[in-house]
Write a protein that holds these residues in place. Structure first.
Motif, short mmCIF file in Angstrom:
data_model
loop_
_atom_site.label_atom_id
_atom_site.label_comp_id
_atom_site.label_asym_id
_atom_site.label_seq_id
_atom_site.Cartn_x
_atom_site.Cartn_y
_atom_site.Cartn_z
N ALA A 56 33.88 -76.37 103.72
CA ALA A 56 35.13 -76.12 104.43
C ALA A 56 35.58 -77.29 105.29
CB ALA A 56 34.98 -74.88 105.32
N ARG A 57 34.73 -78.28 105.48
CA ARG A 57 35.10 -79.39 106.36
C ARG A 57 36.17 -80.27 105.72
NH1 ARG A 57 33.06 -84.72 105.76
NH2 ARG A 57 31.65 -84.86 103.99
N SER A 58 36.84 -81.00 106.55
CA SER A 58 37.89 -81.90 106.08
C SER A 58 37.28 -83.04 105.28
CB SER A 58 38.64 -82.47 107.29
OG SER A 58 39.56 -83.43 106.87
N ARG A 59 37.95 -83.45 104.24
CA ARG A 59 37.44 -84.52 103.38
C ARG A 59 38.03 -85.89 103.75
NH1 ARG A 59 33.36 -82.08 102.54
NH2 ARG A 59 33.18 -80.62 100.85
N ARG A 60 38.65 -85.98 104.90
CA ARG A 60 39.17 -87.28 105.32
C ARG A 60 38.02 -88.27 105.43
NH1 ARG A 60 41.87 -85.24 110.59
NH2 ARG A 60 39.82 -85.98 111.15
N SER A 61 38.31 -89.52 105.25
CA SER A 61 37.26 -90.54 105.25
C SER A 61 36.56 -90.66 106.60
CB SER A 61 37.84 -91.89 104.84
OG SER A 61 38.83 -92.27 105.78
N ASN A 62 37.24 -90.33 107.68
CA ASN A 62 36.62 -90.46 109.00
C ASN A 62 36.09 -89.14 109.54
OD1 ASN A 62 39.04 -89.25 109.46
ND2 ASN A 62 39.64 -90.55 111.17
N ALA A 63 36.11 -88.08 108.73
CA ALA A 63 35.61 -86.79 109.18
C ALA A 63 34.08 -86.81 109.24
CB ALA A 63 36.07 -85.68 108.25
N LYS A 64 33.54 -86.24 110.30
CA LYS A 64 32.09 -86.20 110.46
C LYS A 64 31.49 -85.12 109.57
CE LYS A 64 32.08 -87.76 115.19
NZ LYS A 64 31.60 -87.50 116.53
N LYS A 65 30.25 -85.36 109.14
CA LYS A 65 29.53 -84.34 108.40
C LYS A 65 29.12 -83.23 109.36
CE LYS A 65 27.74 -86.93 104.58
NZ LYS A 65 26.60 -87.08 103.70
N ILE A 66 28.88 -82.07 108.82
CA ILE A 66 28.57 -80.91 109.64
C ILE A 66 27.10 -80.54 109.46
CG2 ILE A 66 29.00 -78.44 109.93
CD1 ILE A 66 31.89 -79.02 109.18
N ARG A 67 26.43 -80.30 110.58
CA ARG A 67 25.06 -79.79 110.58
C ARG A 67 25.10 -78.39 111.16
NH1 ARG A 67 20.88 -83.19 108.48
NH2 ARG A 67 22.04 -85.09 108.12
N LEU A 68 24.56 -77.44 110.46
CA LEU A 68 24.46 -76.06 110.94
C LEU A 68 22.99 -75.77 111.22
CD1 LEU A 68 25.81 -73.33 111.47
CD2 LEU A 68 25.41 -72.76 109.08
N LEU A 69 22.67 -75.58 112.49
CA LEU A 69 21.30 -75.30 112.90
C LEU A 69 21.19 -73.88 113.41
CD1 LEU A 69 20.70 -78.60 114.89
CD2 LEU A 69 19.94 -78.07 112.59
N ILE A 70 20.12 -73.22 113.02
CA ILE A 70 19.86 -71.86 113.48
C ILE A 70 18.68 -71.92 114.43
CG2 ILE A 70 19.22 -69.53 112.79
CD1 ILE A 70 20.53 -70.25 110.03
N ASN A 71 18.90 -71.55 115.68
CA ASN A 71 17.84 -71.57 116.68
C ASN A 71 16.89 -70.41 116.41
OD1 ASN A 71 16.22 -71.74 118.88
ND2 ASN A 71 17.84 -71.55 120.40
N ASP A 72 15.65 -70.75 116.02
CA ASP A 72 14.69 -69.70 115.68
C ASP A 72 13.77 -69.35 116.85
OD1 ASP A 72 13.09 -71.92 115.76
OD2 ASP A 72 12.45 -71.80 113.68
N HIS A 73 14.04 -69.86 118.03
CA HIS A 73 13.33 -69.52 119.28
C HIS A 73 11.86 -69.92 119.26
CE1 HIS A 73 16.83 -67.31 120.65
NE2 HIS A 73 16.86 -66.72 119.48
N ARG A 74 11.47 -70.84 118.41
CA ARG A 74 10.07 -71.28 118.40
C ARG A 74 9.83 -72.42 119.36
NH1 ARG A 74 8.45 -72.27 112.32
NH2 ARG A 74 10.54 -73.13 112.30
N HIS A 75 10.85 -73.11 119.79
CA HIS A 75 10.67 -74.28 120.65
C HIS A 75 11.15 -74.01 122.04
CE1 HIS A 75 10.70 -75.66 116.54
NE2 HIS A 75 10.03 -76.71 116.94
#
Length: 86
Positions: free
Chosen positions: A67-86
């Motif tokens: 779903a992210r924008s495909r523009r050349s300067n668009a940042k990649k997306i990281r989806l992190l799920i906090n699993d409460h282990r840290h």
């Protein structure tokens, strides 16, 4: 073409999976190359969000990255799920 509200997309995808949707929070942070979305949920819902062998989490990441924008300067997306282990 319109920009997709990634946080709203994540919220709409994740909320139906949760038993405690009121505990859902999403934090956004930026780095040089990435925009990181960290999803925090109730400890009881972490397994439902990750899924067996990480299949649900992988599917969520695929949809969000698509779903992210495909523009050349668009940042990649990281989806992190906090699993409460840290």
């Amino acid at each position: 073409m319109t920009e997709t509200d990634i946080e709203a997309l994540i919220r709409s995808l994740v909320t139906p999976l949760l038993r405690h949707p009121e505990s859902l929070s999403i934090t956004v942070s930026d780095s040089d190359r990435f925009r990181r979305y960290t999803v925090n949920v109730d400890r009881a819902d972490v397994g439902r969000l990750i899924g067996r062998q990480g299949h649900v989490a992988a599917a969520l990441r695929t949809v969000v990255e698509g779903a992210r924008s495909r523009r050349s300067n668009a940042k990649k997306i990281r989806l992190l799920i906090n699993d409460h282990r840290h």
